[in-house]
Design an enzyme around this catalytic site. Structure first.
Site, PDB file in Angstrom:
ATOM      1  N   HIS A  82      12.348 -34.013   1.825  1.00 21.42           N
ATOM      2  CA  HIS A  82      13.098 -32.550   1.946  1.00 21.42           C
ATOM      3  C   HIS A  82      12.879 -31.562   1.141  1.00 21.42           C
ATOM      4  CE1 HIS A  82      16.232 -36.346   3.288  1.00 21.42           C
ATOM      5  NE2 HIS A  82      16.184 -35.531   4.312  1.00 21.42           N
TER       6      HIS A  82
ATOM      7  N   SER B 167      15.385 -41.446   3.948  1.00 16.67           N
ATOM      8  CA  SER B 167      16.758 -41.615   3.085  1.00 16.67           C
ATOM      9  C   SER B 167      16.955 -43.258   3.356  1.00 16.67           C
ATOM     10  CB  SER B 167      17.866 -40.736   3.843  1.00 16.67           C
ATOM     11  OG  SER B 167      17.466 -39.482   3.692  1.00 16.67           O
TER      12      SER B 167
ATOM     13  N   GLN C 225      11.941 -36.211  17.410  1.00 17.27           N
ATOM     14  CA  GLN C 225      12.930 -35.257  17.001  1.00 17.27           C
ATOM     15  C   GLN C 225      12.502 -33.635  17.213  1.00 17.27           C
ATOM     16  OE1 GLN C 225      16.180 -35.543  14.357  1.00 17.27           O
ATOM     17  NE2 GLN C 225      14.999 -34.721  12.997  1.00 17.27           N
TER      18      GLN C 225
ATOM     19  N   HIS D  61      15.526 -36.664  -0.562  1.00 18.82           N
ATOM     20  CA  HIS D  61      14.132 -37.309  -1.278  1.00 18.82           C
ATOM     21  C   HIS D  61      13.124 -35.973  -1.383  1.00 18.82           C
ATOM     22  CE1 HIS D  61      12.631 -37.567   2.651  1.00 18.82           C
ATOM     23  NE2 HIS D  61      13.838 -38.389   2.984  1.00 18.82           N
ATOM     24  N   GLU D  62      12.079 -36.425  -1.931  1.00 20.23           N
ATOM     25  CA  GLU D  62      11.050 -35.431  -2.106  1.00 20.23           C
ATOM     26  C   GLU D  62      10.713 -34.946  -0.782  1.00 20.23           C
ATOM     27  OE1 GLU D  62       7.899 -35.813  -4.985  1.00 20.23           O
ATOM     28  OE2 GLU D  62       9.081 -37.458  -5.810  1.00 20.23           O
TER      29      GLU D  62
ATOM     30  N   GLN E 161      24.957 -38.625  16.632  1.00 22.62           N
ATOM     31  CA  GLN E 161      23.584 -39.053  16.719  1.00 22.62           C
ATOM     32  C   GLN E 161      23.437 -40.640  16.228  1.00 22.62           C
ATOM     33  OE1 GLN E 161      21.982 -36.024  13.992  1.00 22.62           O
ATOM     34  NE2 GLN E 161      20.170 -37.533  13.298  1.00 22.62           N
TER      35      GLN E 161
ATOM     36  N   MET F  12      20.797 -34.528   6.558  1.00 18.96           N
ATOM     37  CA  MET F  12      21.996 -35.393   6.376  1.00 18.96           C
ATOM     38  C   MET F  12      22.114 -35.928   5.169  1.00 18.96           C
ATOM     39  SD  MET F  12      22.293 -37.271  10.140  1.00 18.96           S
ATOM     40  CE  MET F  12      21.200 -38.576  10.061  1.00 18.96           C
TER      41      MET F  12
ATOM     42  N   LYS G 258       7.818 -36.830  10.327  1.00 19.69           N
ATOM     43  CA  LYS G 258       8.182 -38.350  10.450  1.00 19.69           C
ATOM     44  C   LYS G 258       8.887 -38.445  11.733  1.00 19.69           C
ATOM     45  CE  LYS G 258      11.448 -40.597   8.243  1.00 19.69           C
ATOM     46  NZ  LYS G 258      11.873 -41.143   9.203  1.00 19.69           N
TER      47      LYS G 258
HETATM   48  O1  PAF Z   1      16.490 -35.556  10.669  1.00 20.82           O
HETATM   49  C1  PAF Z   1      17.646 -35.257  10.353  1.00 20.82           C
HETATM   50  O2  PAF Z   1      17.899 -35.531   9.250  1.00 20.82           O
HETATM   51  C2  PAF Z   1      18.615 -35.019  11.359  1.00 20.82           C
HETATM   52  O3  PAF Z   1      18.388 -35.508  12.650  1.00 20.82           O
HETATM   53  C3  PAF Z   1      19.016 -33.661  11.594  1.00 20.82           C
HETATM   54  C4  PAF Z   1      17.904 -32.958  12.211  1.00 20.82           C
HETATM   55  C5  PAF Z   1      19.371 -32.930  10.303  1.00 20.82           C
HETATM   56  C6  PAF Z   1      20.211 -33.415  12.417  1.00 20.82           C
HETATM   57  O4  PAF Z   1      21.373 -34.128  12.105  1.00 20.82           O
END
Ligand code: PAF
Length: 279
Positions: A36, A186, A153, A33-34, A60, A29, A149
């Protein structure tokens, strides 16, 4: 790095490229940051084409204010991806992903959705499931990468992919932490300096809970964690739970064959932080 804003442009390019090339995908989204970048690194190691998406998914967010305040740093994100040698950035708008109906599909994730985060964030996982399914359909990756983290999910996305028989291998990647132990997120950029200083206490407590897990019973550890947070004026514990990694159900009785994980959600001022540790 190529940047595409529409499905059509992305698909035309990928169709021309593909020819048996493995596509790795990192959905995000933005506000990168590091953590990602560590997902992207793994994605690049294991695939020939790396695709990162930036899409702030409205369905979401259980709290509308959180959506408005979600950090948006597109130019900086692009620069980071460029220097990490990402091949493709896909940055669609809401209409491109949802068309006219910006709503989430209702999924049944075998009950995973009712545990922990599910109790506090109504509808959140339906929103995540909806967008990830949609993005998988558009990008058609071989593998997709998610951080641990958001462990719940990750398990939910694995479940959804399996149940919907989507041909994507979903891979979890270790939590990336600041030097002081704070899990990268984030949301950390929205912390005040004093909350930033207080937040490493979250991981320190998880580490201590892990040690205690060897010798104490779960209910004693839970009470201990609650007491520890009562002493922290800047942090408010929402939940601490020890659960089976697979089912995410709260531990009943310690069983040697089951792999457990401790999960935590804490408010640092207005910012909600989550973390977990394998125990
Ligand atoms: O973890 C996230 O940044 C979000 O939940 C994702 C998996 C990109 C879905 O929008």
């Amino acid at each position: 790095m190529k940047i595409f804003y529409t499905k059509a442009a992305l698909n035309t390019y990928l169709d021309a490229q593909k020819k048996n090339k493995e596509i790795g995908f990192v959905p995000t989204m933005g506000a990168l940051h590091e953590g990602h970048l560590s997902l992207l690194k793994k994605c690049k190691e294991e695939n020939e084409i790396s695709v990162v998406s930036i899409f702030v998914n409205p369905t979401q967010f259980d709290n509308p204010e959180d959506l408005v305040k979600y950090p948006k740093t597109f130019r900086e994100d692009t620069r980071l991806l460029e220097s990490a040698q990402c091949d493709i950035l896909f940055a669609p708008d809401v209409k491109e992903v949802y068309d006219k109906k910006v709503t989430a599909t209702s999924f049944y994730f075998d009950g995973l959705e009712h545990e922990m985060e599910g109790k506090f964030r109504a509808g959140h996982f339906n929103g995540v499931g909806t967008v990830v399914k949609r993005l998988f359909e558009i990008v058609a990756p071989n593998k997709a990468y998610f951080g641990e983290k958001d462990f719940q999910q990750l398990q939910i996305i694995k479940k959804m992919t399996e149940k919907q028989q989507l041909p994507v291998k979903v891979k979890g990647c270790e939590i990336y932490r600041e030097k002081n132990g704070l899990a990268m997120s984030s949301r950390n950029s929205r912390l005040t300096q004093e909350h930033k200083n207080a937040a490493p206490f979250i991981f320190k407590t998880l580490q201590k809970a892990k040690i205690k897990f060897g010798v104490e019973d779960p209910s004693t550890i839970i009470k201990w964690v609650e007491k520890e947070f009562e002493k922290q004026p800047l942090l408010t514990l929402e939940y601490f739970s020890i659960a089976d990694e697979k089912t995410l159900k709260k531990i009943e009785k310690k069983d040697k064959k089951t792999q457990y994980r401790a999960f935590i959600a804490v408010f640092a001022g207005e910012i909600r932080l989550i973390d977990n540790i394998q125990i």
